[in-house]
Design a protein around this motif. Structure first.
Motif, mmCIF file in Angstrom:
data_model
loop_
_atom_site.group_PDB
_atom_site.id
_atom_site.type_symbol
_atom_site.label_atom_id
_atom_site.label_comp_id
_atom_site.label_asym_id
_atom_site.label_seq_id
_atom_site.Cartn_x
_atom_site.Cartn_y
_atom_site.Cartn_z
ATOM 1 N N ALA A 120 -6.752 -0.613 -8.034
ATOM 2 C CA ALA A 120 -6.512 -1.752 -7.148
ATOM 3 C C ALA A 120 -6.798 -3.064 -7.854
ATOM 4 O O ALA A 120 -6.077 -4.062 -7.688
ATOM 5 N N ALA A 121 -7.848 -3.078 -8.666
ATOM 6 C CA ALA A 121 -8.172 -4.280 -9.429
ATOM 7 C C ALA A 121 -7.049 -4.615 -10.405
ATOM 8 O O ALA A 121 -6.651 -5.779 -10.544
ATOM 9 N N LEU A 122 -6.519 -3.616 -11.094
ATOM 10 C CA LEU A 122 -5.412 -3.841 -12.021
ATOM 11 C C LEU A 122 -4.187 -4.382 -11.301
ATOM 12 O O LEU A 122 -3.511 -5.299 -11.783
ATOM 13 N N THR A 156 -8.933 -7.272 -3.390
ATOM 14 C CA THR A 156 -8.012 -6.140 -3.309
ATOM 15 C C THR A 156 -8.747 -4.806 -3.431
ATOM 16 O O THR A 156 -8.434 -3.845 -2.719
ATOM 17 N N SER A 157 -9.728 -4.754 -4.312
ATOM 18 C CA SER A 157 -10.469 -3.508 -4.530
ATOM 19 C C SER A 157 -11.374 -3.154 -3.358
ATOM 20 O O SER A 157 -11.554 -1.975 -3.034
ATOM 21 N N ILE A 167 -5.961 2.448 6.476
ATOM 22 C CA ILE A 167 -6.673 1.168 6.420
ATOM 23 C C ILE A 167 -7.306 0.961 5.044
ATOM 24 O O ILE A 167 -7.230 -0.118 4.454
ATOM 25 N N THR A 168 -7.928 2.024 4.525
ATOM 26 C CA THR A 168 -8.550 1.925 3.202
ATOM 27 C C THR A 168 -7.507 1.675 2.128
ATOM 28 O O THR A 168 -7.719 0.900 1.195
ATOM 29 N N GLY A 169 -6.357 2.333 2.269
ATOM 30 C CA GLY A 169 -5.320 2.210 1.266
ATOM 31 C C GLY A 169 -4.575 0.890 1.283
ATOM 32 O O GLY A 169 -4.161 0.387 0.242
ATOM 33 N N THR A 170 -4.405 0.303 2.464
ATOM 34 C CA THR A 170 -3.548 -0.880 2.588
ATOM 35 C C THR A 170 -4.309 -2.178 2.847
ATOM 36 O O THR A 170 -3.757 -3.260 2.619
ATOM 37 N N GLY A 179 -4.641 -4.641 -0.116
ATOM 38 C CA GLY A 179 -3.336 -5.180 -0.487
ATOM 39 C C GLY A 179 -2.851 -6.241 0.485
ATOM 40 O O GLY A 179 -2.232 -7.232 0.085
ATOM 41 N N VAL A 180 -3.129 -6.028 1.782
ATOM 42 C CA VAL A 180 -2.757 -7.033 2.788
ATOM 43 C C VAL A 180 -3.494 -8.337 2.510
ATOM 44 O O VAL A 180 -2.903 -9.431 2.523
#
Length: 220
Positions: free
Chosen positions: A21-23, A46-47, A134-137, A140-141
Motif C-alpha cells: 500500500a505504501a508503494l 494509504t497504508s 473496508i481494510t482493503g479499500t 485507497g479512498v
C-alpha cells in the motif's frame, strides 16, 4: 539444537499489505509531483487508513500501527530512496507503469488481513467480508481524496470493491472448509489480483448504470 523463530502468518500478511500500500501511494505521489513530506504522508494514510477504520469498528486497541510502530520506520525507509536516489529513477518509472499490479496485490493482502481479524473476533460471515473490504479499500479512498480524485472504489469499470468482496468470500469459504491458512491466503489474494488485473487490461465491468448511456438521470 537450533532455535526457530515462529512468525505468525497474520503478521506476514499485514506487513506485506502495509508495504504494498505504501508503494502504491508513493507511485501516486510521484505522479502528482509531491515532495518528500507529501510522499511519506500519503504512504502512511494509504497504508494505515483502512486498518484504522477496521480497528475502530471492531473496537481493537491499540490501533495496529500503534502496536507495531515499526511500520512507521519501514515506510520511511522505503520513501527515502524512492524520493532521493537517482539510481532508482529508472526502477521507479517502471514501477509507476505497473502501479495497477502493485495496488491490486496490496488490496488482496489487506482484504485477507481484515477478513481474518474479523473471523478471530467471532464476527458473522457478512461482517467479516465487510471488514475485509473496508481494510482493503479504506486507505485507497483516503489517498484518492487527498490528491483530489474520485476514489477508484467508486469509479465505474474498476471492479475495485467487487474484487475485494469476492476475495473475502473466497477466503471465508476456504476457512469454513478448514483449508490451511497459507493456501487460503494465496488463493484469495490471487482471486483479487486476477480480477483487478483482468478489469484493467480487458475492460471487464459490472453492468453499466443507465445514466452513463443516456448522459442524464432517467425520469419516470
Amino acid at each position: 539444537m537450533g532455535t526457530f523463530i515462529h512468525i505468525r502468518p497474520s503478521l506476514v500478511i499485514e506487513s506485506s499489505a502495509v508495504i504494498l500500500a505504501a508503494l502504491s501511494a508513493m507511485i501516486t505521489a510521484a505522479k502528482k509531483k509531491m515532495d518528500f513530506v507529501g510522499v511519506y504522508a500519503l504512504a502512511l494514510v494509504t497504508s494505515f487508513g483502512g486498518g484504522t477504520i477496521r480497528d475502530l469498528l471492531l473496537d481493537r486497541r491499540p490501533f495496529f500501527w500503534v502496536a507495531r510502530y515499526e511500520y512507521l520506520i519501514v515506510v520511511l525507509a522505503l520513501c527515502v530512496p524512492f524520493v532521493y536516489s537517482k539510481r532508482l529513477y529508472t526502477w521507479s518509472t517502471t514501477l509507476v507503469a505497473r502501479a495497477d499490479i502493485v495496488d491490486a496485490v496490496g488490496l488482496g493482502f489487506f482484504t485477507v488481513s481484515g477478513t481474518e481479524l474479523a473471523i478471530q473476533a467471532g464476527m458473522p460471515a457478512i461482517i467479516c467480508a465487510l471488514m475485509g473490504v473496508i481494510t482493503g479499500t479504506g486507505g485507497g479512498v483516503m489517498r484518492d481524496l487527498i490528491v483530489i480524485e474520485i476514489p477508484a472504489v467508486f469509479q465505474y469499470g474498476r471492479l475495485y470493491a467487487t474484487a475485494s468482496v469476492i476475495g473475502a468470500a473466497v477466503y471465508l469459504g476456504l476457512a469454513r472448509l478448514d483449508v490451511v491458512e497459507a493456501v487460503r491466503v494465496a488463493v484469495a489474494v490471487a482471486v483479487v489480483v486476477g480480477l483487478r488485473v483482468f478489469t484493467e487490461w480487458r475492460g471487464a465491468t459490472l453492468p453499466k448504470p443507465h445514466w452513463l448511456d443516456t448522459g442524464r438521470w432517467r425520469t419516470p
